[in-house]
Design an enzyme around this catalytic site. Structure first.
Site, PDB file in Angstrom:
ATOM      1  CG  ASN A 145       1.560  31.544  61.671  1.00  0.00           C
ATOM      2  OD1 ASN A 145       2.343  30.707  61.230  1.00  0.00           O
ATOM      3  ND2 ASN A 145       1.619  32.804  61.328  1.00  0.00           N
ATOM      4  CG  ASP A 146       3.986  32.122  66.010  1.00  0.00           C
ATOM      5  OD1 ASP A 146       4.373  32.328  64.847  1.00  0.00           O
ATOM      6  OD2 ASP A 146       3.744  33.015  66.821  1.00  0.00           O
ATOM      7  CB  VAL A 147       1.580  25.926  67.597  1.00  0.00           C
ATOM      8  CG1 VAL A 147       1.439  26.850  68.793  1.00  0.00           C
ATOM      9  CG2 VAL A 147       0.305  25.888  66.773  1.00  0.00           C
ATOM     10  CB  THR A 148       2.155  24.804  62.230  1.00  0.00           C
ATOM     11  OG1 THR A 148       2.155  26.106  61.625  1.00  0.00           O
ATOM     12  CG2 THR A 148       0.800  24.533  62.862  1.00  0.00           C
ATOM     13  CB  ALA A 191       6.855  34.418  67.518  1.00  0.00           C
TER      14      ALA A 191
END
Lengths: 94, 467
Positions: free
Chosen positions: B395-398, B436
């Site tokens: 999720n966060d890494v995109t 995050a």
């Protein structure tokens, strides 16, 4: 004694540089095996444990050494074995 | 005698060189297996050289210890699940740390055996410093790794434990340890030696508790580094060059991995180790005024149709995939797609998973060929010419907020540009935020389709619908 220390320190500093360049060349895909194998080789601390187990008389030092030797041996055999197991999984496209 | 000593020193040198070659081998999967064998050879040389030295009189207990360690170590290594690698590595680090403490303890209890005493029977000052540093770093590594292990294993909550004045408290403990090392140099009293180690055990716990679950890749790398420095400290004490070199190699290796992980999150090392990140994530995610915003939702059937007719698909796996154990099903799905002439590749973010390179191992275990798996910088430009980005458990890494929203906690973090693909498929259990605690705007894009459900079941559903 002090000359001895300086030569050891020289080896240490040079080895840090060797480590720096060798580790940057490790492919990120193998970072987990890298951690497992560094773990195994840092257990070369077992040589200190062997020296402590060496004397024939039992004392605190020998007991500490024996426990340290078992722990380090777990790491050595476990670390190399699990690394080998992981590396065997990396296969190329057929 | 002098001859014997030189031979011993040479043997340790050979061992050290073999260890360097073992790491060098990891520059590519083809050379890595040979490298590992060289590492084992180096270890065998170091161990047998020591056993054959004249100081060793009782072989029985040496053999018992080696055999016990071998049985336990090999049993663990052959049974451990690849998803549990982070815990295993943390556990192994704790053993190195404890071994360092015990070797220092042994050297302190019987300094004659280690040739560390002058004619008056007191331990050399230099040896006291080296022994003290090795023992203290070893103790911190041990207790820190035990805490990291309990967090990774899920025995305790991964949430950061923070309290007022924490950093001041830790700094005081650190200073007290330094003071004790100085005192140990002045007086080799047992009470000083052991309280120095005891305090280091406590400090190890307090260093790790404020660091949250998803920062564990940094913690594991950092403890890897510590275990190396502890080994080097003991190497100085024992005047053993193999140990000094190895400690330096491992220390710098762990430090580099910590750096790579921090860079992957655009956080400074200090920001990570001071901890507390994600502590307020709970509040941020429950704020969810976004819950009512419309998203496009699809089924396994829709996803199968879209991907089957695509020219190229990039898979973006995250830790959620590992939790759902979906990697084998995922590989099967990709096989099916390849049968339909779809080009499939995998994109790995540097901090995907719970330790460096974790995702690569999981994919390799699922028989994904490593030449289909790419790192962020090698594949990020491909998304714009790709038909489908299939995000599973990430999720966060995109999240584009990392590029566009300076107020976002993840601002500046390198991301995979999945939004540039023609269609983005998101496999997710629900609309919850990532670690995050920030909302991902991608979910609301026109070209995004959400596939809600368990990752493994969803992928199995897609497989059924492809043929």
């Amino acid at each position: 004694m002090s000359g001895d220390f300086v030569s050891q320190l020289s080896i240490f500093v040079l080895a840090v540089f060797v480590g720096y360049y060798v580790v940057w060349s490790v492919t990120p895909a193998l970072h987990t095996p890298l951690m497992a194998v560094t773990n195994a080789i840092s257990s070369v601390i077992i040589v200190g444990a062997i020296v402590a187990v060496g004397p024939s008389d039992w004392g605190a030092a020998k007991i500490f050494g024996f426990i340290a030797m078992v722990l380090a041996a777990i790491n050595i055999f476990g670390g190399f074995a699990v690394t080998q197991r992981m590396l065997a999984m990396y296969k190329k496209k057929k | 005698m002098a001859m014997q000593e030189s031979l011993t020193a040479l043997a340790y040198l050979v061992a050290a060189v073999l260890f360097i070659l073992a790491l060098r081998g990891l520059s590519s999967p083809e050379t890595s297996r040979t490298g590992n064998v060289l590492g084992m050879l180096g270890m065998a040389i170091a161990v047998f050289t020591t056993i054959l030295s004249p100081e060793i009189e009782s072989y029985l207990w040496v053999a018992v210890a080696l055999l016990t360690g071998a049985i336990i170590g090999i049993t663990i290594a052959s049974k451990i699940a690849m998803t549990a690698m982070p815990q295993l590595v943390a556990a192994f680090h704790s053993l190195v740390g404890l071994a360092a403490v015990l070797v220092a303890g042994a050297a302190y209890s019987n300094p004659q055996a280690f040739h560390l005493v002058d004619s008056s029977g007191s331990i050399f000052i230099a040896s006291r410093i080296e022994m003290g540093l090795g023992a203290v770093i070893g103790a911190i590594t041990f207790s820190g790794s035990v805490i990291a292990f309990t967090k990774l294993q899920g025995l305790v909550s991964g949430a950061p434990v923070v309290f007022k004045g924490q950093h001041f408290f830790n700094a005081c403990m650190g200073l007290a340890i330094v003071a004790l090392i100085v005192a140990f140099c002045l007086q080799q009293q047992p009470v000083i030696f052991w309280s120095m180690i005891g305090l280091a055990f406590v400090l190890g716990v307090f260093i790790i508790i404020p660091i949250g679950g998803a920062d564990m890749p940094v913690v594991v790398s950092m403890l890897n580094s510590y275990s190396g420095w502890a080994a080097a400290g003991i190497g100085f004490t024992l005047h053993n060059n193999a140990l000094i070199v190895t400690g330096a190699l491992v220390g710098s290796s762990g430090a580099i991995l910590s750096y790579i992980m921090c860079k992957g999150m655009n956080r400074s090392f200090f920001n990570v180790i001071l901890g507390g990140f994600g502590a307020d994530a709970e509040g941020a995610s429950s704020g969810g005024g976004d819950a009512d915003r419309p998203v496009k939702q699809g089924s396994a059937e829709d996803a199968a149709f879209i991907m089957k007719n695509a020219g190229s698909v990039i898979i973006v796996p995250g830790y959620g995939m590992a939790v759902a154990q979906a990697q084998h099903a995922l590989r099967e799905m990709c096989e099916e797609l390849k049968k339909n002439d779809v080009k499939v590749s995998y994109a790995i973010h540097p901090v995907a998973g719970r330790m460096p390179g974790h995702m690569n191992v999981l994919l390799a275990e699922a028989n994904v060929p490593y030449d289909e798996v790419f790192e962020l910088e090698d594949i990020n430009n491909e998304f714009q010419s790709t038909d489908v980005a299939f995000v599973i458990g990430a999720n966060d890494v995109t999240n584009p907020a990392a590029k566009t929203d300076p107020a976002s906690p993840i601002f500046g973090m390198p991301i995979l540009d999945v939004a540039k693909a023609k269609t983005v498929l998101f496999v997710k259990r629900g609309m919850s935020t990532g670690y995050a605690g920030v909302q991902n705007e991608l979910f609301f894009n026109d070209n995004t389709m959400m596939l809600f459900g368990d990752a493994k079941k969803m992928v199995e559903g897609i497989i059924r619908n492809i043929d």
